[in-house]
Design a protein around this motif. Structure first.
Motif, PDB file in Angstrom:
ATOM      1  N   ILE A   1       0.130  92.989  28.282  1.00  0.00           N
ATOM      2  CA  ILE A   1       0.532  94.393  28.173  1.00  0.00           C
ATOM      3  C   ILE A   1      -0.597  95.283  28.694  1.00  0.00           C
ATOM      4  O   ILE A   1      -0.370  96.222  29.466  1.00  0.00           O
ATOM      5  N   GLY A   2      -1.828  94.984  28.284  1.00  0.00           N
ATOM      6  CA  GLY A   2      -2.960  95.761  28.765  1.00  0.00           C
ATOM      7  C   GLY A   2      -3.199  95.579  30.247  1.00  0.00           C
ATOM      8  O   GLY A   2      -3.567  96.533  30.946  1.00  0.00           O
ATOM      9  N   THR A   3      -2.987  94.366  30.739  1.00  0.00           N
ATOM     10  CA  THR A   3      -3.182  94.106  32.167  1.00  0.00           C
ATOM     11  C   THR A   3      -2.196  94.914  33.009  1.00  0.00           C
ATOM     12  O   THR A   3      -2.572  95.513  34.020  1.00  0.00           O
ATOM     13  N   VAL A   4      -0.949  94.948  32.585  1.00  0.00           N
ATOM     14  CA  VAL A   4       0.088  95.629  33.350  1.00  0.00           C
ATOM     15  C   VAL A   4       0.007  97.142  33.200  1.00  0.00           C
ATOM     16  O   VAL A   4       0.138  97.889  34.176  1.00  0.00           O
ATOM     17  N   ALA A   5      -0.215  97.604  31.967  1.00  0.00           N
ATOM     18  CA  ALA A   5      -0.025  99.035  31.690  1.00  0.00           C
ATOM     19  C   ALA A   5      -1.254  99.741  31.144  1.00  0.00           C
ATOM     20  O   ALA A   5      -1.188 100.934  30.852  1.00  0.00           O
ATOM     21  N   GLY A   6      -2.354  99.027  30.980  1.00  0.00           N
ATOM     22  CA  GLY A   6      -3.539  99.646  30.409  1.00  0.00           C
ATOM     23  C   GLY A   6      -3.581  99.454  28.910  1.00  0.00           C
ATOM     24  O   GLY A   6      -2.553  99.343  28.247  1.00  0.00           O
ATOM     25  N   GLY A   7      -4.767  99.403  28.380  1.00  0.00           N
ATOM     26  CA  GLY A   7      -4.969  99.158  26.955  1.00  0.00           C
ATOM     27  C   GLY A   7      -6.021  98.084  26.797  1.00  0.00           C
ATOM     28  O   GLY A   7      -5.709  96.905  26.690  1.00  0.00           O
ATOM     29  N   GLU A   8      -7.279  98.511  26.836  1.00  0.00           N
ATOM     30  CA  GLU A   8      -8.380  97.556  26.793  1.00  0.00           C
ATOM     31  C   GLU A   8      -8.419  96.819  25.463  1.00  0.00           C
ATOM     32  O   GLU A   8      -8.625  95.609  25.411  1.00  0.00           O
ATOM     33  N   THR A   9      -8.205  97.558  24.366  1.00  0.00           N
ATOM     34  CA  THR A   9      -8.223  96.929  23.047  1.00  0.00           C
ATOM     35  C   THR A   9      -6.806  96.578  22.614  1.00  0.00           C
ATOM     36  O   THR A   9      -5.824  97.184  23.070  1.00  0.00           O
ATOM     37  N   ALA A  10      -6.702  95.611  21.709  1.00  0.00           N
ATOM     38  CA  ALA A  10      -5.384  95.197  21.220  1.00  0.00           C
ATOM     39  C   ALA A  10      -4.656  96.354  20.555  1.00  0.00           C
ATOM     40  O   ALA A  10      -3.442  96.534  20.742  1.00  0.00           O
ATOM     41  N   GLU A  11      -5.381  97.164  19.792  1.00  0.00           N
ATOM     42  CA  GLU A  11      -4.750  98.268  19.071  1.00  0.00           C
ATOM     43  C   GLU A  11      -4.149  99.307  20.011  1.00  0.00           C
ATOM     44  O   GLU A  11      -3.232 100.040  19.633  1.00  0.00           O
ATOM     45  N   ALA A  12      -4.641  99.381  21.241  1.00  0.00           N
ATOM     46  CA  ALA A  12      -4.148 100.368  22.200  1.00  0.00           C
ATOM     47  C   ALA A  12      -2.849  99.932  22.869  1.00  0.00           C
ATOM     48  O   ALA A  12      -2.303 100.689  23.689  1.00  0.00           O
ATOM     49  N   ARG A  13      -2.343  98.760  22.531  1.00  0.00           N
ATOM     50  CA  ARG A  13      -1.175  98.215  23.234  1.00  0.00           C
ATOM     51  C   ARG A  13       0.130  98.379  22.459  1.00  0.00           C
ATOM     52  O   ARG A  13       1.129  97.746  22.776  1.00  0.00           O
ATOM     53  N   MET A  14       0.130  99.241  21.435  1.00  0.00           N
ATOM     54  CA  MET A  14       1.353  99.441  20.666  1.00  0.00           C
ATOM     55  C   MET A  14       2.487 100.013  21.512  1.00  0.00           C
ATOM     56  O   MET A  14       3.620  99.522  21.434  1.00  0.00           O
ATOM     57  N   PRO A  15       2.268 101.039  22.343  1.00  0.00           N
ATOM     58  CA  PRO A  15       3.387 101.559  23.135  1.00  0.00           C
ATOM     59  C   PRO A  15       3.995 100.494  24.050  1.00  0.00           C
ATOM     60  O   PRO A  15       5.223 100.414  24.198  1.00  0.00           O
ATOM     61  N   GLY A  16       3.140  99.680  24.668  1.00  0.00           N
ATOM     62  CA  GLY A  16       3.645  98.600  25.501  1.00  0.00           C
ATOM     63  C   GLY A  16       4.398  97.563  24.690  1.00  0.00           C
ATOM     64  O   GLY A  16       5.413  97.011  25.139  1.00  0.00           O
ATOM     65  N   THR A  17       3.909  97.289  23.483  1.00  0.00           N
ATOM     66  CA  THR A  17       4.622  96.368  22.590  1.00  0.00           C
ATOM     67  C   THR A  17       6.020  96.886  22.296  1.00  0.00           C
ATOM     68  O   THR A  17       6.995  96.124  22.331  1.00  0.00           O
TER      69      THR A  17
END
Length: 339
Positions: free
Chosen positions: A284-300
């Protein structure tokens, strides 16, 4: 064509054409299927042309899992009582903090709680059985002692850990190795009759992301899960107690993960509920950005809704409140809303 694989072209519109077939007894339907073969063969056929046994697998309502009906999306809240999980390691490895978080997940909208005591993130090392039991069983027992309102799943590869969890009150088994790591898991599932989730993973956590390769990731994962279901049935586990998980992020590249999510509807052909675990994962971070796990909620949330649109029934997530809000809005849009 080589052996055909049937992927329903899934729809969710409230208006269904005459003759549309229900998908897994749930909220989706289809009128056409993509027939896939190895070597890239593909053709579109009317759903009415399906072989009867394939149509039955695709359409039949799924049995409840741990008391939860499978006719609506279900949220599985994650509780990692570990010091080293990729997203929240060390945050809930104190029992009282873990109990507080379990209560918070229930209040936030989780339908079921998944408790794990061993990280299976890329590069993770195996945890001894007694240590994993000490992390998980007391938390489950304490929740049951206070009449915790949700069913509890134990996330483990080890039969002894699962057995201790069942004794403490767990009602589902979640095995990321699909009973390969510890074949005794099959006997436990058969004896208890509890639902068990069989997940695909290529390799062990220590090495699974080194260089994963597939001939055709969608069909390879389907074949693997089909083989594990057959083995489970041979061990006395009824298909109706099996849940399948394509194992997003477990021995897969970004392209593999996206291909599996894009073709997720194929797995309904196994005749089992589908569990999708994408929460906060690196792709999710690779595709859409989000270096930390917590930053990947919108992609989730985005990937979870894509899975719901293909009929996936169980969604394993960290951010329960946010995902539950998204699911409620999805339901209001697709099914209607009464104030």
């Amino acid at each position: 064509m080589t052996r055909p694989y049937y992927r329903p072209l899934v729809q969710t519109d409230a208006v269904r054409p005459e003759g549309a077939l229900p998908l897994a007894g749930g909220w989706c339907w289809f009128t056409e299927v993509e027939v896939l073969g190895r070597g890239g063969e593909s053709e579109i056929l009317p759903a009415t042309h399906l072989p009867p046994e394939v149509a039955e697998r695709l359409c039949a309502p799924r049995r409840p899992v741990a008391g939860l009906s499978m006719d609506a999306p279900r949220i599985m809240g994650i509780l990692n009582v570990t010091p080293d999980s990729f997203s929240d390691g060390g945050r809930y490895d104190d029992e009282e903090i873990a109990l507080d978080h379990a209560r918070a997940l229930a209040e936030a909208g989780a339908d079921i709680l998944d408790i794990g005591g061993e990280s299976t993130r890329p590069g993770a090392r195996e945890v001894p059985e007694d240590e994993e039991i000490d992390r998980t069983a007391p938390v489950i027992a304490a929740l049951r002692d206070e009449d915790f309102p949700l069913p509890i799943s134990i996330d483990t590869r080890k039969a002894l850990v699962a057995d201790a969890a069942v004794e403490a009150g767990a009602e589902m088994l979640n095995d990321v190795s699909a009973m390969e790591f510890d074949p005794a898991m099959a006997e436990l599932a058969a004896i208890t009759g509890l639902p068990i989730c069989l997940m695909h993973a290529q390799g062990l956590p220590e090495t699974m992301q080194d260089d994963p390769e597939y001939g055709d990731v969608l069909l390879d994962v389907y074949d693997y899960l089909e083989e594990r279901i057959a083995l489970a049935e041979a061990q006395g586990i009824a298909r109706e107690q099996i849940v399948v998980d394509p194992g997003i992020g477990f021995g897969k590249t970004v392209a593999h993960n996206l291909a599996l999510i894009r073709g997720l509807g194929l797995f309904h052909g196994l005749g089992c509920p589908i569990l999708l675990g994408v929460s906060r994962k690196r792709f999710i971070g690779t595709v859409a950005g989000g270096e930390t796990a917590e930053a990947r909620m919108p992609g989730t949330l985005a990937v979870t809704l894509a899975g719901i649109a293909q009929g996936a029934q169980i969604h394993r997530v960290h951010d329960v409140a946010e995902i539950a809000q998204g699911v409620r809005l999805w339901n209001a849009i697709t099914k209607g809303y009464e104030q």
